[in-house]
Motif scaffolding. Structure first.
Motif, PDB file in Angstrom:
ATOM      1  N   GLY A  29     -22.305 -33.278   9.084  1.00  0.00           N
ATOM      2  CA  GLY A  29     -22.401 -32.084   8.233  1.00  0.00           C
ATOM      3  C   GLY A  29     -21.446 -32.198   7.066  1.00  0.00           C
ATOM      4  O   GLY A  29     -21.374 -33.223   6.380  1.00  0.00           O
ATOM      5  N   ASP A  65     -24.566 -38.207   7.829  1.00  0.00           N
ATOM      6  CA  ASP A  65     -25.443 -37.028   7.890  1.00  0.00           C
ATOM      7  C   ASP A  65     -26.658 -37.279   7.013  1.00  0.00           C
ATOM      8  O   ASP A  65     -26.563 -37.857   5.937  1.00  0.00           O
ATOM      9  CB  ASP A  65     -24.736 -35.747   7.447  1.00  0.00           C
ATOM     10  CG  ASP A  65     -25.427 -34.526   8.045  1.00  0.00           C
ATOM     11  OD1 ASP A  65     -24.894 -33.938   9.011  1.00  0.00           O
ATOM     12  OD2 ASP A  65     -26.540 -34.171   7.565  1.00  0.00           O
ATOM     13  N   ASP A 103     -25.113 -32.008   1.984  1.00  0.00           N
ATOM     14  CA  ASP A 103     -23.848 -32.005   2.732  1.00  0.00           C
ATOM     15  C   ASP A 103     -22.971 -33.179   2.289  1.00  0.00           C
ATOM     16  O   ASP A 103     -21.762 -33.036   2.089  1.00  0.00           O
ATOM     17  CB  ASP A 103     -24.109 -32.136   4.246  1.00  0.00           C
ATOM     18  CG  ASP A 103     -24.501 -30.804   4.874  1.00  0.00           C
ATOM     19  OD1 ASP A 103     -24.472 -29.779   4.163  1.00  0.00           O
ATOM     20  OD2 ASP A 103     -24.853 -30.794   6.063  1.00  0.00           O
ATOM     21  N   HIS A 114     -30.339 -24.638  11.630  1.00  0.00           N
ATOM     22  CA  HIS A 114     -29.960 -25.596  10.604  1.00  0.00           C
ATOM     23  C   HIS A 114     -31.071 -25.870   9.626  1.00  0.00           C
ATOM     24  O   HIS A 114     -31.469 -27.002   9.412  1.00  0.00           O
ATOM     25  CB  HIS A 114     -29.436 -26.884  11.239  1.00  0.00           C
ATOM     26  CG  HIS A 114     -28.003 -26.730  11.610  1.00  0.00           C
ATOM     27  ND1 HIS A 114     -27.609 -26.546  12.898  1.00  0.00           N
ATOM     28  CD2 HIS A 114     -26.904 -26.651  10.840  1.00  0.00           C
ATOM     29  CE1 HIS A 114     -26.297 -26.385  12.903  1.00  0.00           C
ATOM     30  NE2 HIS A 114     -25.852 -26.447  11.669  1.00  0.00           N
TER      31      HIS A 114
END
Ligand SMILES: C[S@@+](CC[C@H](N)C(=O)[O-])C[C@H]1O[C@@H](n2cnc3c(N)ncnc32)[C@H](O)[C@@H]1O
Length: 342
Positions: free
Chosen positions: A146, A165, A170, A258
């Motif tokens: 993340g 990620d 991010d 998410h």
């Protein structure tokens, strides 16, 4: 035998705060067994003049013991009981950098910082080299990083950190935040983003920063590194060298919280991610796991998991670790799984 009373720090997150004392107790129990050869005995709550502490009995705590206690995610202060009085005990701080590295970034989906520190602590303590967390020699991987809560916590401890990620946003946000943070604090550093190519195609973007808290260390080549990839965690073995990671810590993706991808996609990722990075499979079917091949023998992997109703995977460490289940919010309960690759 002396009695020590540990005062926990108040937690910022109200829901998590309810669980702090139980979690801290379980964390200290694991640290005591894994890193301190059981020298701190049973950890139990004790109230003195209306204030709640965690009490532990130990013969004599040396510098190393105190350093491990100081790692505890909710550590605030330590006292030794002396009759009716409490004598303060100096405990070395594990933090090598200002704590704003962990607190500046605020966003939906951020893993609680105290929880992240707890999982990193107990996972590092469960490796074959627990002292590496104190002397800065463990390398930490978060395969689902993340915006870098685990990576920042590892950096705070003076450890090298690497994250992966799939979410490019991010990656961009965290890498630019980290460079700005290094500049704002005037830490000597070099940072760059490059493309990772395999067989002529780009498989990931890579951000790498080398830095040190002290200028003299940087100039002498004693640097720490933070590496971050924008890419799929399933190609980890193409991004990192075999045997280059000692600790794997991740808060696995969960449900619909998410973003736009459906739960089925997350589930598939979650299960595959488990098999790749965590030695015990999610269903207990693969005790040795296939591994991403980047973990050292003696490495440990720990994760937060929001499906505690499923049975714990075979190979997951049990005693003490079983008590870490807690509520994240009204709808979600989370537990912690740690396993070791021998
Ligand atoms: C629970 S979040 C981690 C949050 C992080 N600990 C933080 O505090 O910012 C899970 C992360 O897994 C990432 N993810 C999901 N599937 C992935 C994959 N196949 N490869 C890499 N990352 C993935 C998501 O983009 C998300 O950022």
């Amino acid at each position: 035998m002396s009695r020590y009373l540990l005062l926990p720090a108040p937690a910022a997150n109200r829901v998590y705060a309810d669980a702090t004392a139980t979690m801290l107790r379980a964390e200290l129990t694991v640290l005591g067994r894994a890193a301190l050869d059981g020298r701190i005995g049973t950890v139990e709550p004790e109230t003195v003049a209306g204030v709640q502490y965690l009490a532990l009995d130990a013969d004599r705590l040396d510098e190393r013991d105190l350093a491990f206690l100081g790692l505890a995610s909710a550590f605030y202060a330590l006292f030794e009981r002396d009759g009716e009085l409490l004598r303060p005990v100096a405990v070395p701080s594990p933090e090598k950098y200002p704590s704003d590295l962990l607190t500046i970034l605020k966003y939906q989906g951020k893993t609680n910082e105290q929880f992240t520190r707890l999982v990193l602590n107990i996972t590092a303590a469960s490796t074959a080299r627990p002292d590496g967390v104190l002397d800065g020699t463990l390398r930490v991987l978060d395969p689902v990083c993340g915006r870098g809560t685990t990576l920042s916590q590892a950096v705070m401890y003076g450890l090298d950190a690497v994250g992966i990620d799939v979410d490019t946003k991010d990656f961009e946000l965290y890498s630019s935040f980290f460079t700005t943070w290094l500049k704002d604090h005037r830490f000597k550093h070099a940072a760059a983003t490059t493309a990772v190519r395999r067989e002529k195609s780009v498989i990931a973007k890579k951000y790498e920063a080398a830095f040190a808290a002290q200028k003299a260390d940087y100039l002498a080549g004693r640097k720490q590194t933070l590496t971050c990839f924008a890419g799929d965690t399933l190609v980890t073995s193409q991004l990192l060298k075999p045997g280059s990671v000692d600790v794997v810590v991740g808060d696995l993706p969960y449900g619909v919280q998410h973003g736009s991808r459906g739960p089925a996609a997350w589930c598939a990722t979650r299960s595959t991610c488990w098999k790749r990075h965590f030695p015990a499979g999610p269903h207990g079917s693969a005790p040795a796991g296939d591994g991403a091949g980047v973990e050292h023998s003696g490495s440990a992997a720990g994760t937060g998991r929001r499906t505690p109703h499923r049975r714990r995977p075979d190979g997951a460490l049990r005693a003490g670790y079983d008590d870490l289940q807690h509520r994240v919010d009204r709808a979600i309960t989370r537990d912690v799984i740690v396993a070791r690759r021998d």
